[in-house]
Design a protein around this motif. Structure first.
Motif, short mmCIF file in Angstrom:
data_model
loop_
_atom_site.label_atom_id
_atom_site.label_comp_id
_atom_site.label_asym_id
_atom_site.label_seq_id
_atom_site.Cartn_x
_atom_site.Cartn_y
_atom_site.Cartn_z
N HIS A 197 0.83 -1.21 0.00
CA HIS A 197 0.00 0.00 0.00
C HIS A 197 0.87 1.26 0.00
N LEU A 198 1.89 1.28 0.84
CA LEU A 198 2.76 2.46 0.89
C LEU A 198 3.47 2.67 -0.44
N TYR A 199 3.90 1.58 -1.08
CA TYR A 199 4.57 1.70 -2.38
C TYR A 199 3.60 2.24 -3.44
N GLU A 200 2.36 1.76 -3.41
CA GLU A 200 1.36 2.25 -4.36
C GLU A 200 1.08 3.73 -4.18
N ARG A 201 1.28 4.23 -2.97
CA ARG A 201 1.08 5.66 -2.69
C ARG A 201 2.32 6.49 -3.05
N GLY A 202 3.31 5.86 -3.69
CA GLY A 202 4.48 6.60 -4.15
C GLY A 202 5.62 6.70 -3.16
N ARG A 203 5.55 5.96 -2.07
CA ARG A 203 6.61 6.01 -1.06
C ARG A 203 7.71 5.01 -1.41
N ARG A 204 8.97 5.44 -1.19
CA ARG A 204 10.10 4.60 -1.59
C ARG A 204 11.11 4.36 -0.45
N ARG A 205 11.05 5.16 0.61
CA ARG A 205 11.94 4.97 1.77
C ARG A 205 11.04 4.57 2.95
N ILE A 206 10.86 3.29 3.10
CA ILE A 206 9.81 2.78 3.99
C ILE A 206 10.41 2.14 5.23
N GLY A 207 9.95 2.59 6.38
CA GLY A 207 10.37 2.00 7.65
C GLY A 207 9.33 1.01 8.16
N VAL A 208 9.80 0.04 8.92
CA VAL A 208 8.91 -0.92 9.58
C VAL A 208 9.27 -0.94 11.06
N VAL A 209 8.32 -0.58 11.90
CA VAL A 209 8.57 -0.54 13.35
C VAL A 209 8.76 -1.96 13.88
N VAL A 210 9.83 -2.13 14.67
CA VAL A 210 10.09 -3.38 15.37
C VAL A 210 9.96 -3.09 16.87
N PRO A 211 8.90 -3.54 17.51
CA PRO A 211 8.70 -3.23 18.93
C PRO A 211 9.87 -3.73 19.79
N ALA A 212 10.26 -2.90 20.75
CA ALA A 212 11.36 -3.28 21.64
C ALA A 212 10.91 -4.19 22.77
N GLU A 213 9.60 -4.29 22.97
CA GLU A 213 9.08 -5.11 24.07
C GLU A 213 9.35 -6.59 23.81
N PRO A 214 9.82 -7.32 24.83
CA PRO A 214 10.10 -8.75 24.64
C PRO A 214 8.83 -9.55 24.40
N GLY A 215 8.97 -10.60 23.62
CA GLY A 215 7.86 -11.50 23.38
C GLY A 215 7.08 -11.24 22.11
N LEU A 216 7.30 -10.09 21.45
CA LEU A 216 6.55 -9.76 20.25
C LEU A 216 7.23 -10.24 18.97
N GLU A 217 8.43 -10.82 19.10
CA GLU A 217 9.17 -11.23 17.90
C GLU A 217 8.41 -12.20 17.01
N PRO A 218 7.66 -13.18 17.54
CA PRO A 218 6.94 -14.09 16.64
C PRO A 218 5.95 -13.39 15.71
N CYS A 219 5.52 -12.19 16.08
CA CYS A 219 4.64 -11.40 15.21
C CYS A 219 5.42 -10.35 14.42
N ALA A 226 7.33 -7.86 -0.26
CA ALA A 226 6.48 -7.03 -1.10
C ALA A 226 7.28 -6.04 -1.94
N LEU A 227 8.41 -5.58 -1.42
CA LEU A 227 9.17 -4.52 -2.09
C LEU A 227 10.41 -5.02 -2.80
N ARG A 228 10.63 -6.33 -2.77
CA ARG A 228 11.82 -6.89 -3.43
C ARG A 228 11.77 -6.59 -4.93
N GLY A 229 12.86 -6.02 -5.43
CA GLY A 229 12.97 -5.74 -6.86
C GLY A 229 12.30 -4.46 -7.31
N THR A 230 11.75 -3.68 -6.39
CA THR A 230 11.05 -2.45 -6.76
C THR A 230 11.94 -1.21 -6.71
N GLY A 231 13.11 -1.32 -6.06
CA GLY A 231 13.96 -0.16 -5.86
C GLY A 231 13.66 0.58 -4.56
N ALA A 232 12.56 0.25 -3.91
CA ALA A 232 12.25 0.85 -2.61
C ALA A 232 13.09 0.19 -1.53
#
Length: 278
Positions: free
Chosen positions: A124-146, A157-163
Motif C-alpha cells: 500500500h505504501l509503495y502504491e502511494r508513491g513512497r520509496r523509503r519505507i520504515g517498519v517498526v520493530v517493537p522493543a518489548e520482549p515476546g513480540l518477535e513471533p509477530c 512485497a518490495l523486493r525488486g522495486t527499488g524501494a
C-alpha cells in the motif's frame, strides 16, 4: 448442582478447556477473539479456565498445565513445543491447539500469517508513491513471533522495486517515540507494526513538526476505533481472525473424535483500509 468430578468420571474425561495467558499483553483484537472463544465453548458445556503462567516456559509450563487434567488446551503463540504437547496428551488432553505463526508437531494449529500483514502494508505504501519505507520493530520482549514475520513480509512485497525497507526499533513509551521522531532517519513512510504503535509514533512526529502524510505516511494494523478518531485518520491493515465459534467447534470435534491426524488451518485474512494518514 451437578458434581464436576462425577461428570468427568462418567464421561471418561473432564470438560475443562485450559487457556494459558499469553506471555505478552493481548491487544484489543486478540482479547475480543479470546472472549468470543470462551463464550462459544461455554455454550458447548465446557468450563474454560484461564491460567496465568508468567515465568513458566516450554516443558515446565506444559507440566503445570497438565496437573489440571484439562480435556483441551489452547496455546497462544509459541508457548509449547513437541515435548510439551506429548506431556499434555499423556495427562489426558484430547485436543492441543496452538494459535501462532508456526505449527507444533503433534498439535492442531491455527496458523496466523503475519508476513501477509507486512506485505499488505508495504504494498500500500509503495502504491502511494513512497520509496523509503520504515517498519517498526517493537522493543518489548515476546513480540518477535509477530514482528519479525511482518518485517519479512514487507521486504518480500518490495523486493525488486527499488524501494528500501528500514527496521525502526521503538518501545511503547512516549519517550522512545519522541527520541525517534527527533532523529527521524529520513523515511517517507512507516508501517508501525500495529495501530497502537502507529498512534504513538504519529503524535511524536507531529510534535516534531513533520506533517502526516505529506512528510511521512503512516499505516498501522488491527483497525482499532481510536485510529478512526485521529486527525488525520489512520490507515490500517484490517486483520480478520476466525470466529470464536469456529475454534470452539474444532475443539469439540477433536475431543469427541479422538485419534485423527493433527489439523492445520490458515485463519488470518488481511486487507488495507486506506485513510488520510497515507
Amino acid at each position: 448442582m451437578p458434581h464436576a468430578a462425577a461428570r468427568s468420571l462418567r464421561a471418561g474425561h473432564s470438560r475443562t478447556v485450559l487457556m494459558p495467558a499469553p506471555a505478552i499483553p493481548a491487544g484489543p483484537l486478540y482479547s475480543a477473539f479470546l472472549s468470543e472463544v470462551q463464550g462459544a465453548l461455554g455454550r458447548l458445556d465446557y468450563t474454560v479456565v484461564q491460567y496465568g503462567s508468567v515465568g513458566l516456559e516450554g516443558d515446565e509450563a506444559a507440566r503445570a498445565w497438565a496437573e489440571l487434567r484439562p480435556v483441551a488446551v489452547l496455546v497462544p503463540g509459541s508457548g509449547c513445543g513437541p515435548r510439551g504437547v506429548a506431556i499434555l496428551k499423556r495427562s489426558g488432553a484430547r485436543a492441543v491447539v496452538t494459535l501462532g505463526p508456526e505449527r507444533v508437531e503433534g498439535a492442531h494449529a491455527l496458523l496466523m500469517d503475519h508476513e501477509a500483514v507486512g506485505r499488505c502494508a508495504a504494498a500500500h505504501l509503495y502504491e502511494r508513491g513512497r520509496r523509503r519505507i520504515g517498519v517498526v520493530v517493537p522493543a518489548e520482549p515476546g513480540l518477535e513471533p509477530c514482528s519479525r514475520p511482518r518485517v519479512a513480509g514487507a521486504r518480500q512485497a518490495l523486493r525488486g522495486t527499488g524501494a528500501t525497507v528500514t527496521e525502526v526499533p521503538l518501545a511503547y513509551t512516549e519517550q522512545s517515540a519522541a527520541r525517534l521522531a527527533a532523529h527521524w532517519p529520513g523515511l517517507d513512510a512507516v508501517f508501525a507494526y500495529n495501530d497502537e504503535y502507529a498512534m504513538l509514533l504519529m503524535r511524536a512526529l507531529q510534535d516534531e513538526g513533520l506533517c502526516i502524510p505529506e512528510d511521512v505516511a503512516v499505516i498501522g494494523a488491527d483497525d482499532l476505533m481510536l485510529g478512526r478518531l485521529l486527525r488525520p485518520r489512520l490507515s490500517t491493515v484490517r486483520i480478520e481472525l476466525p470466529s470464536g465459534r469456529y475454534l470452539a467447534a474444532l475443539v469439540d470435534r477433536v475431543v469427541r473424535e479422538t485419534g485423527g491426524e493433527p489439523e492445520v488451518h490458515r485463519v488470518l485474512d488481511v486487507s488495507v483500509v486506506p485513510r488520510d494518514s497515507t
